[in-house]
Design an enzyme around this catalytic site. Structure first.
Site, short mmCIF file in Angstrom:
data_model
loop_
_atom_site.label_atom_id
_atom_site.label_comp_id
_atom_site.label_asym_id
_atom_site.label_seq_id
_atom_site.Cartn_x
_atom_site.Cartn_y
_atom_site.Cartn_z
N SER A 94 0.76 -1.14 -0.01
CA SER A 94 0.03 -0.01 -0.02
C SER A 94 0.88 1.37 -0.03
O SER A 94 0.63 2.14 0.84
CB SER A 94 -0.86 -0.09 1.06
OG SER A 94 -1.82 -1.13 1.19
N ARG A 120 8.38 6.24 -2.96
CA ARG A 120 8.62 6.83 -1.91
C ARG A 120 7.94 6.16 -0.44
O ARG A 120 6.87 5.62 -1.04
CB ARG A 120 8.25 8.48 -2.02
CG ARG A 120 6.54 8.50 -2.17
CD ARG A 120 5.89 9.94 -2.23
NE ARG A 120 4.82 9.88 -2.70
CZ ARG A 120 4.25 9.99 -4.02
NH1 ARG A 120 5.27 9.79 -4.95
NH2 ARG A 120 3.10 9.84 -4.53
N ASP A 166 -3.07 -1.22 -3.01
CA ASP A 166 -4.29 -1.62 -2.13
C ASP A 166 -5.42 -1.33 -2.92
O ASP A 166 -6.76 -1.77 -2.85
CB ASP A 166 -4.12 -1.25 -0.69
CG ASP A 166 -3.92 0.20 -0.48
OD1 ASP A 166 -3.66 1.04 -1.32
OD2 ASP A 166 -4.14 0.58 0.67
C1 GLC Z 1 -0.60 6.03 0.85
C2 GLC Z 1 0.00 5.27 -0.18
C3 GLC Z 1 -0.91 4.98 -1.14
C4 GLC Z 1 -2.08 3.84 -0.72
C5 GLC Z 1 -2.77 4.72 0.54
C6 GLC Z 1 -3.69 3.91 1.18
O1 GLC Z 1 -1.46 7.05 0.08
O2 GLC Z 1 0.88 6.12 -0.81
O3 GLC Z 1 -0.03 3.71 -2.23
O4 GLC Z 1 -2.85 3.35 -1.54
O5 GLC Z 1 -1.79 5.02 1.32
O6 GLC Z 1 -3.29 2.77 1.90
#
Ligand code: GLC
Length: 466
Positions: free
Chosen positions: A104, A119, A157
């Site tokens: 995620s 990042r 995710d």
């Molecule tokens: C953060 C991450 C993203 C993810 C989101 C929800 O924004 O950068 O990739 O989907 O969290 O978990």
């Protein structure tokens, strides 16, 4: 925004089958699951959930994180699929299990099973991970322990949520958007390939795009910026980025409330220097949800919680003030969430082209022949005057725009979805008529199921290539 191609080029329609593993590394928890897709929009799932220890979130090396994950994966296999716990146990008739990894975070993807971290966000910071191929590091840790599992797919995710919702969603409508409103916030949606110019597409079709909307407007050209937002950002481990996320998601809303309470209470009463309220992240989003929902006489529940957790002896006014703040912070978050959803809905063009379907025959009106169209126009004309149309068997309904959502805020913050909906109505180009066509459904733990679905897609691609 990053607008990252996911290499997912089709959506499940509920007919997929097979047993797959999924590992879901979110902002707070790790989940290991096996998903048995039944092929009739249903599935069964076994899972193990573990909180991610804070020291793992800031581990020295990327391998350390995967070592933690593989220990849990191994324990899971021993309990639920012992025949896959070690390579020597696998019988000849069984091959390796395919695993989809839900990661995620923002990563640049170059194939279903290849991607490198751009990042860290939320509470994570493992600098040596940046740029490394995520699946290779994961696979190396699995191979070290001789576990017969292949990391077949890498999924954000939001992409997983979109696919899970599409697999399980009612009717034949495909889902447009998968969105997370949890520790972080983000959305992935279905885009036409021809619009993804960074891929130089040479064919028609669709691809799921991970927007990474959490990093929208890091320059703060349009986002609101209160003194509390500023304090939250400066104290965060990633200052200056994820500015949209910092106003919407569960990891930060409690922090906004904490700073607001500190500034409010210090002028009226004392807060002991030992109070937990002085500690970063002392208030989590479940406290915010509780404060917003408070309706006990004289705020007894909220006052008890303030005293129990933070040693604050709150009078009625202070407790009411905390509730008003929790409501304002949650409402602002939900309205911004509504804006993100509206942006995707409008960009998709689905509102402009309502597909009218003849319920009786299931035939799309656009594909009707000349005589059928003429006949229908005639019936419409007559019907308008006689009311006959209302009794007619040929009814039309407009296309549903389906959205899958998941995360602690949308699930537990009171009225989060209602506020999203009122925001959609307030946006001129959507209005009441448009909002009615938008169906929002929880895809509970969808990211794990979605990862299993992508592992299956990757498995089919692998077989084709052989
Ligand atoms: C953060 C991450 C993203 C993810 C989101 C929800 O924004 O950068 O990739 O989907 O969290 O978990």
């Amino acid at each position: 925004m990053d607008q990252i191609p996911s290499y997912v080029t089709s959506l499940p329609d509920g007919t997929d089958t097979g047993l797959y593993l999924a590992v879901d590394l979110g902002g707070t928890n790790l989940r290991v699951c096996s998903v048995d897709l039944h092929g009739d929009t249903t599935f069964s799932i076994e899972q193990l959930k573990a909180a991610i220890p804070p020291e793992i979130m800031v581990a020295k090396t990327f391998s350390e994180l995967f070592s933690f994950i593989v220990t849990r994966l191994h324990a899971f296999l021993e309990t639920h699929h012992a025949e896959y716990a070690h390579i020597d146990l696998v019988s000849e008739s069984k091959s390796r299990l395919l695993l989809g990894f839900t990661f995620s975070f923002a990563f640049e993807q170059s194939a279903l099973n290849r991607g490198s971290l751009m990042r860290w966000t939320k509470g994570f910071n493992i600098p040596d991970a940046i740029g490394q191929d995520i699946c290779s590091v994961f696979q190396a840790e699995i191979d070290k322990r001789n576990i017969p599992v292949t990391v077949a797919a890498l999924v954000n995710d939001t992409v997983g949520t979109l696919l899970a919702r599409s697999y399980t969603s009612p009717g034949t409508t495909t889902t447009l958007l998968g969105a997370i409103f949890g520790t972080g916030t983000n959305g992935a949606y279905v885009e036409r390939l021809e619009n993804i110019t960074k891929l130089n597409p040479s064919r028609d079709g669709i691809m799921v795009v991970n927007t990474e909307w959490g990093s929208f407007d890091n320059e703060l050209m349009v986002l609101p910026n209160t003194p509390y937002d500023k304090a939250v950002d400066i104290e965060s481990i990633h200052p200056g980025i994820q500015m949209f996320e910092k106003r919407i998601s569960g990891m930060y809303l409690g922090e906004i409330l904490r700073h607001a309470i500190l500034s409010m209470v210090s002028s009226t009463s004392e807060i002991s220097p030992e109070s937990r309220l002085n500690q970063q992240f002392a208030i989590d989003s479940s406290f915010l949800s509780m404060a917003a929902a408070e309706d006990s006489p004289d705020f007894v529940v909220l006052r008890f919680q303030l005293s129990h957790h933070f040693g604050i002896d709150a009078d009625l006014d202070t407790a009411e003030g905390v509730k008003v703040l929790a409501l304002a912070i949650g409402k602002r978050a939900a309205r911004l969430a509504g804006v993100a959803i509206a942006g995707v809905v409008l960009k998709s063009g689905r509102l402009e082209a309502p597909k009218k379907v003849d319920v009786e025959s299931g035939v799309s009106r656009r594909h009707r022949g000349f005589w059928a169209s003429l006949f229908e126009s005639f019936r419409n004309f007559v019907g308008r005057w006689s009311g006959w149309l209302l009794r007619s068997k040929i009814e039309v309904h407009e296309d549903v725009i389906d959205i899958g959502v998941d995360g602690s805020l949308i699930e537990f913050y009171p009225g989060f979805e209602d506020t999203i909906r009122s925001t959609l109505r307030d946006i001129h180009a959507i209005g009441l008529a448009g909002e009615r066509r938008i169906r929002i459904g929880i895809a509970k733990d969808g990211s794990g199921i979605g990862a299993a679905l992508v592992a299956r897609m990757a498995g089919i691609e692998l077989e084709r290539a052989l």
